[in-house]
Design an enzyme around this catalytic site. Structure first.
Site, PDB file in Angstrom:
ATOM      1  N   ILE A 104       0.823  -1.210   0.000  1.00  0.00           N
ATOM      2  CA  ILE A 104       0.000   0.000   0.000  1.00  0.00           C
ATOM      3  C   ILE A 104       0.859   1.263   0.000  1.00  0.00           C
ATOM      4  O   ILE A 104       0.374   2.329  -0.304  1.00  0.00           O
ATOM      5  CB  ILE A 104      -0.973   0.007   1.199  1.00  0.00           C
ATOM      6  CG1 ILE A 104      -0.237  -0.032   2.543  1.00  0.00           C
ATOM      7  CG2 ILE A 104      -1.921  -1.199   1.112  1.00  0.00           C
ATOM      8  CD1 ILE A 104      -1.141   0.143   3.762  1.00  0.00           C
ATOM      9  N   LYS A 105       2.116   1.153   0.352  1.00  0.00           N
ATOM     10  CA  LYS A 105       3.063   2.289   0.351  1.00  0.00           C
ATOM     11  C   LYS A 105       2.435   3.560   0.912  1.00  0.00           C
ATOM     12  O   LYS A 105       2.599   4.638   0.351  1.00  0.00           O
ATOM     13  CB  LYS A 105       3.623   2.515  -1.056  1.00  0.00           C
ATOM     14  CG  LYS A 105       4.500   1.351  -1.550  1.00  0.00           C
ATOM     15  CD  LYS A 105       5.281   1.694  -2.815  1.00  0.00           C
ATOM     16  CE  LYS A 105       6.162   0.560  -3.291  1.00  0.00           C
ATOM     17  NZ  LYS A 105       5.436  -0.654  -3.728  1.00  0.00           N
TER      18      LYS A 105
END
Lengths: 316, 316
Positions: A104-105
């Protein structure tokens, strides 16, 4: 969860994570037809196609690999319906006994990172009831905002026995643009002591990792691209207790022999991701014989080959 | 869209964006009761409460401000249902004529950033049909992965006449941990020429901005926190054609007088965000008289006061 991941890697002899990053061009026609027949050529139809596609792959590889890594961008591209398919994928993979790394960074200021951490790894109080959102086991985190953007994730991991992989040196061609820039030591003007930013970030990860240990490895890991093996070697030393999540294998150019130095001497400490190389294997010459109908069998064959390539490149 | 935003700011004399960052503790009891009665104490109930809360605020302030900035983390914390509330909020705000800045802080390797860009700003081909995902007007982007993580967003903006705000110097206390580190010029060991990373990122933003102009401003903007006014002054010079989205006003400590140097001499070039300070105004002493029932009126009053504070601090 880092202990579970480590045990699974040892048991399966597969430091491999399958990147569930579906795009419409990977999804075989027969699946699209089925999904569009039910939901039309809509985002819902596309999301259903992606979910069916994923399910086939998960069923075919879940006994071979310890973990999967759905990249949420590939679901967000289909809007809310896509995010729903992401959630279904996460839940299904967990049912099948896989460790799920949510790629998901995310990363933001403190209170905002806390919301992301709660939504993806934790639980939320609604009235008197505790509810879970996406409920991945691990998440990837972007460190650009510094400690107070990362710590809320760590707090939730501590409570929930989950884990993180923090971006240190990414696999893409222009990752060096900022990550490789030479940084002076704090309070010093000695240019001979300047070091690349990714090392500075790596040191921070090592600090966080040391304070948050599982049995033999920390639950605070790092992301370092397979495409930069020399940097991987240095970062392995800087972060001895962190698992390194290694993207960039396969389609992006990394090979088994490039990966040796991402591992520790105990043969552990790294987990290598392949996305396109596995989920779209049937579109490659080497696996074309399976055909689109049997795309999942092609994925299974690609996992077996990857396992072999890593064994030879890393452990022989 | 940058032209529309600029025109609206001029017409309303309000370089202000309302941050729609709802948490359950901001939502008045009567709204929670209504939502839980229908959907129970579930994520769906929470998401419905958040949506109703937002709608009240949007109705109360939409004639005063040019733009809103929903922070997607505050919706993701409620899982898929929350993301659905995000989408409803974006659509409703656009119906009401507001410019919508999706505060998503995404950023990844090229093909992944492209998926984010398509999902949030662009359109997706499903079979023969073009579909839109979240469809914000602007998005915030994290630059840690370098050019090839940013360019897919720029490409979609070019095609769709939308825009970006790229994180340069964030408003949080530890933003300096990496962003302020002194970086040597490329290929040089002259420490006297070292400059902070945020300036290097700012220069890159200025390059992208110059190549992607609206009428008087670029559609590639930057995020610089109100909490760092001196750095704002420097970055204003480095990025003359970029709109600066300024978070950190109000609850995080920034005040009107801190904002002067974020603006250009034409009185434009910056848009200041306030979230808690506006949406939870009724919980502050200054607006307590409105009461929870009239929370939206309190928000309206807070917007009017903020407008005045900025006018005095910046333009007098």
């Amino acid at each position: 969860m880092i202990n579970t991941l480590t045990e699974k890697i040892k048991k399966l002899e597969a430091p491999i994570v399958v990147g569930l990053d579906p795009t419409m061009k990977f999804v075989p026609e027969h699946i699209k037809k089925q999904a569009f027949a039910e939901h039309g050529e809509t985002m819902k139809g596309a999301a259903e196609a992606v979910w069916l596609f994923n399910k086939g792959i998960v069923d075919a590889v879940c006994d071979l690999v310890p973990a999967v890594k759905p990249q949420i961008a590939m679901y967000e591209q289909f809007g809310v319906e896509g995010v729903h398919a992401f959630q279904k994928t996460v839940s299904y993979c967990k049912e099948k006994g896989l460790v799920v790394i949510g790629d998901i960074k995310r990363g933001d200021i403190g209170s905002t990172s806390e919301a992301y951490a709660v939504g993806h790894l934790g639980q939320m109080q609604v009235g008197e009831t505790m509810c879970r959102g996406f409920d991945e086991d691990f998440a990837t985190v972007n460190p650009y905002l510094g400690s107070d953007g990362v710590k809320p994730f760590i707090e939730v991991c501590k409570k929930e026995k989950k884990g993180l992989f923090i971006l240190v040196k990414t696999s893409n061609p222009s990752s060096g643009e900022f990550q490789d820039r030479l940084v002076l030591p704090e309070g010093s003007t000695d240019a001979s002591k300047a070091r690349p930013l990714y090392e500075i970030v790596g040191e921070k990860v090592a600090e966080w990792a040391a304070d948050h240990m599982g049995d033999s490895y920390s639950y605070i890991g790092a992301v370092v691209g397979a495409t930069y093996p020399e940097m991987g070697k240095v970062l392995r030393q800087i972060m001895p207790k962190s698992y390194i999540l290694v993207p960039g294998y396969g389609a992006q150019g990394g090979r088994g022999k490039d990966l040796k130095h991402f591992f520790n001497e105990d043969g552990l400490g790294a987990i290598v991701n392949s996305s396109r190389g596995i989920i779209a294997a049937y579109q490659q010459e080497a696996y074309a014989k399976y055909g689109a109908e049997n795309y999942a069998d092609a994925s299974r064959a690609a996992v077996i080959d990857m396992k072999e390539d890593i064994k030879e490149g890393v452990f022989c």
